[in-house]
Design a protein around this motif. Sequence first.
Motif, PDB file in Angstrom:
ATOM      1  N   LYS A 264     -27.944-114.620 -73.179  1.00 27.86           N
ATOM      2  CA  LYS A 264     -27.354-113.813 -72.103  1.00 27.86           C
ATOM      3  C   LYS A 264     -26.077-114.468 -71.575  1.00 27.86           C
ATOM      4  O   LYS A 264     -25.070-113.792 -71.339  1.00 27.86           O
ATOM      5  N   ALA A 265     -26.118-115.782 -71.376  1.00 23.35           N
ATOM      6  CA  ALA A 265     -24.927-116.492 -70.894  1.00 23.35           C
ATOM      7  C   ALA A 265     -23.789-116.387 -71.900  1.00 23.35           C
ATOM      8  O   ALA A 265     -22.620-116.195 -71.534  1.00 23.35           O
ATOM      9  N   HIS A 266     -24.148-116.480 -73.184  1.00 19.96           N
ATOM     10  CA  HIS A 266     -23.141-116.365 -74.236  1.00 19.96           C
ATOM     11  C   HIS A 266     -22.563-114.959 -74.282  1.00 19.96           C
ATOM     12  O   HIS A 266     -21.344-114.767 -74.444  1.00 19.96           O
ATOM     13  N   LYS A 267     -23.419-113.961 -74.139  1.00 18.47           N
ATOM     14  CA  LYS A 267     -22.961-112.578 -74.128  1.00 18.47           C
ATOM     15  C   LYS A 267     -22.013-112.328 -72.960  1.00 18.47           C
ATOM     16  O   LYS A 267     -20.942-111.716 -73.125  1.00 18.47           O
ATOM     17  N   ASP A 268     -22.385-112.798 -71.763  1.00 18.99           N
ATOM     18  CA  ASP A 268     -21.539-112.603 -70.585  1.00 18.99           C
ATOM     19  C   ASP A 268     -20.162-113.237 -70.792  1.00 18.99           C
ATOM     20  O   ASP A 268     -19.135-112.656 -70.406  1.00 18.99           O
TER      21      ASP A 268
ATOM     22  N   ASN B  59     -16.719-111.053 -70.885  1.00 15.49           N
ATOM     23  CA  ASN B  59     -15.648-111.389 -69.937  1.00 15.49           C
ATOM     24  C   ASN B  59     -14.352-111.715 -70.670  1.00 15.49           C
ATOM     25  O   ASN B  59     -13.261-111.322 -70.240  1.00 15.49           O
ATOM     26  N   ASP B  60     -14.480-112.420 -71.778  1.00 14.88           N
ATOM     27  CA  ASP B  60     -13.298-112.753 -72.569  1.00 14.88           C
ATOM     28  C   ASP B  60     -12.669-111.488 -73.167  1.00 14.88           C
ATOM     29  O   ASP B  60     -11.436-111.368 -73.232  1.00 14.88           O
ATOM     30  N   MET B  61     -13.513-110.538 -73.582  1.00 12.50           N
ATOM     31  CA  MET B  61     -13.006-109.292 -74.141  1.00 12.50           C
ATOM     32  C   MET B  61     -12.225-108.501 -73.100  1.00 12.50           C
ATOM     33  O   MET B  61     -11.110-108.024 -73.373  1.00 12.50           O
ATOM     34  N   TYR B  62     -12.781-108.373 -71.888  1.00 11.81           N
ATOM     35  CA  TYR B  62     -12.086-107.653 -70.828  1.00 11.81           C
ATOM     36  C   TYR B  62     -10.792-108.364 -70.433  1.00 11.81           C
ATOM     37  O   TYR B  62      -9.782-107.725 -70.127  1.00 11.81           O
ATOM     38  N   LYS B  63     -10.833-109.694 -70.443  1.00 14.46           N
ATOM     39  CA  LYS B  63      -9.638-110.472 -70.116  1.00 14.46           C
ATOM     40  C   LYS B  63      -8.530-110.215 -71.128  1.00 14.46           C
ATOM     41  O   LYS B  63      -7.357-110.054 -70.767  1.00 14.46           O
ATOM     42  N   LYS B  64      -8.885-110.159 -72.406  1.00 12.23           N
ATOM     43  CA  LYS B  64      -7.897-109.873 -73.443  1.00 12.23           C
ATOM     44  C   LYS B  64      -7.336-108.470 -73.281  1.00 12.23           C
ATOM     45  O   LYS B  64      -6.130-108.250 -73.429  1.00 12.23           O
ATOM     46  N   TYR B  65      -8.208-107.514 -72.973  1.00 15.49           N
ATOM     47  CA  TYR B  65      -7.741-106.141 -72.810  1.00 15.49           C
ATOM     48  C   TYR B  65      -6.750-106.049 -71.653  1.00 15.49           C
ATOM     49  O   TYR B  65      -5.700-105.402 -71.775  1.00 15.49           O
ATOM     50  N   ARG B  66      -7.071-106.701 -70.535  1.00 17.17           N
ATOM     51  CA  ARG B  66      -6.153-106.698 -69.392  1.00 17.17           C
ATOM     52  C   ARG B  66      -4.827-107.353 -69.762  1.00 17.17           C
ATOM     53  O   ARG B  66      -3.763-106.905 -69.328  1.00 17.17           O
TER      54      ARG B  66
ATOM     55  N   GLY C  98     -20.564-107.366 -93.273  1.00 22.74           N
ATOM     56  CA  GLY C  98     -21.732-107.089 -94.097  1.00 22.74           C
ATOM     57  C   GLY C  98     -23.035-107.150 -93.336  1.00 22.74           C
ATOM     58  O   GLY C  98     -24.054-107.590 -93.857  1.00 22.74           O
ATOM     59  N   THR C  99     -23.025-106.685 -92.080  1.00 22.04           N
ATOM     60  CA  THR C  99     -24.238-106.732 -91.274  1.00 22.04           C
ATOM     61  C   THR C  99     -24.295-105.513 -90.363  1.00 22.04           C
ATOM     62  O   THR C  99     -23.260-104.930 -90.024  1.00 22.04           O
ATOM     63  N   THR C 100     -25.501-105.142 -89.990  1.00 21.03           N
ATOM     64  CA  THR C 100     -25.695-104.082 -89.006  1.00 21.03           C
ATOM     65  C   THR C 100     -26.203-104.650 -87.691  1.00 21.03           C
ATOM     66  O   THR C 100     -26.511-103.887 -86.770  1.00 21.03           O
ATOM     67  N   GLN C 101     -26.284-105.967 -87.609  1.00 20.94           N
ATOM     68  CA  GLN C 101     -26.769-106.597 -86.375  1.00 20.94           C
ATOM     69  C   GLN C 101     -25.770-106.347 -85.245  1.00 20.94           C
ATOM     70  O   GLN C 101     -24.559-106.391 -85.436  1.00 20.94           O
ATOM     71  N   LYS C 102     -26.277-106.096 -84.061  1.00 18.79           N
ATOM     72  CA  LYS C 102     -25.436-105.748 -82.929  1.00 18.79           C
ATOM     73  C   LYS C 102     -24.550-106.905 -82.507  1.00 18.79           C
ATOM     74  O   LYS C 102     -24.903-108.063 -82.636  1.00 18.79           O
ATOM     75  N   SER C 103     -23.401-106.528 -81.952  1.00 21.02           N
ATOM     76  CA  SER C 103     -22.504-107.508 -81.356  1.00 21.02           C
ATOM     77  C   SER C 103     -22.729-107.524 -79.851  1.00 21.02           C
ATOM     78  O   SER C 103     -23.084-106.503 -79.246  1.00 21.02           O
ATOM     79  N   ALA C 104     -22.498-108.663 -79.235  1.00 22.04           N
ATOM     80  CA  ALA C 104     -22.628-108.765 -77.780  1.00 22.04           C
ATOM     81  C   ALA C 104     -21.587-107.904 -77.077  1.00 22.04           C
ATOM     82  O   ALA C 104     -21.736-107.571 -75.897  1.00 22.04           O
ATOM     83  N   LYS C 105     -20.534-107.514 -77.805  1.00 20.65           N
ATOM     84  CA  LYS C 105     -19.438-106.745 -77.207  1.00 20.65           C
ATOM     85  C   LYS C 105     -19.521-105.256 -77.506  1.00 20.65           C
ATOM     86  O   LYS C 105     -18.656-104.486 -77.061  1.00 20.65           O
ATOM     87  N   ASP C 106     -20.524-104.826 -78.257  1.00 22.98           N
ATOM     88  CA  ASP C 106     -20.624-103.416 -78.657  1.00 22.98           C
ATOM     89  C   ASP C 106     -20.640-102.472 -77.460  1.00 22.98           C
ATOM     90  O   ASP C 106     -19.874-101.508 -77.400  1.00 22.98           O
TER      91      ASP C 106
END
Length: 222
Positions: A68-72, A76-83, A146-154
């Motif tokens: 959970k901490a890693h996902k958060d 947060n890093d994804m939103y920061k990049k988008y901004r 090559g995976t269908t495993q979910k991403s924390a950013k999906d």
Amino acid sequence: MKPTEQQLKVLQTYLHKTLTYRETYEEIYDHILSALEHQPADISFQDAINGIIINDFGGHSNLLKVEKAHKDALVNDMYKKYRSYIVSYFTFPNLFYLLLAVGATCYGFAQIRVSISLIIVMAFLMILAPYIIYLLRLYDTGYILGTTQKSAKDKSFEILASIPVRFFVIVNTFAIWSGEGFYKVFLGTNNYLLAIWFMIAILYNLSLYKLYKNEFQTTAAI
């Protein structure tokens, strides 16, 4: 300690069952493999794994908290990049090109006859573009990784892609409530408001596309 192929499969199966997101799986898996190199050869593989998980992650029950901490952090890093992509358009030299683009767009829209039907078509294309980017991202997940495993950013990426359609629904709900007068505001200002709306949609979708490309360029480089 050098694990066998069978032992690695056991570890992979355990982590896949325990963890939800591929980023956490990859990080913890790589960490355990690295830590195994420093484990003595006279202990069992299971004891070595248990010891690493307890000492480095706080135990098996704590792995989900670590995830959970890693996902958060990733979200947060994804939103920061988008901004940062959005802000970059308003800094020099991009601001100069943006002003030219806005001026040219406003001039172009002022020269054409805009109807309500055209507005609806434009809105449809604007809300369709984010979902195309979202689908490209899902496709690349399977094709590149090559995976269908979910991403924390999906989920967060899906939320970003769905904002235009939510905005479209809200605006049209208001338009239906207020009548044709709402659309006349767009048609009575030489189409300048419509041009600005168009430019905002372009910047929004361009930033979303950059976010998607950056994610997979980084992944492919690893």
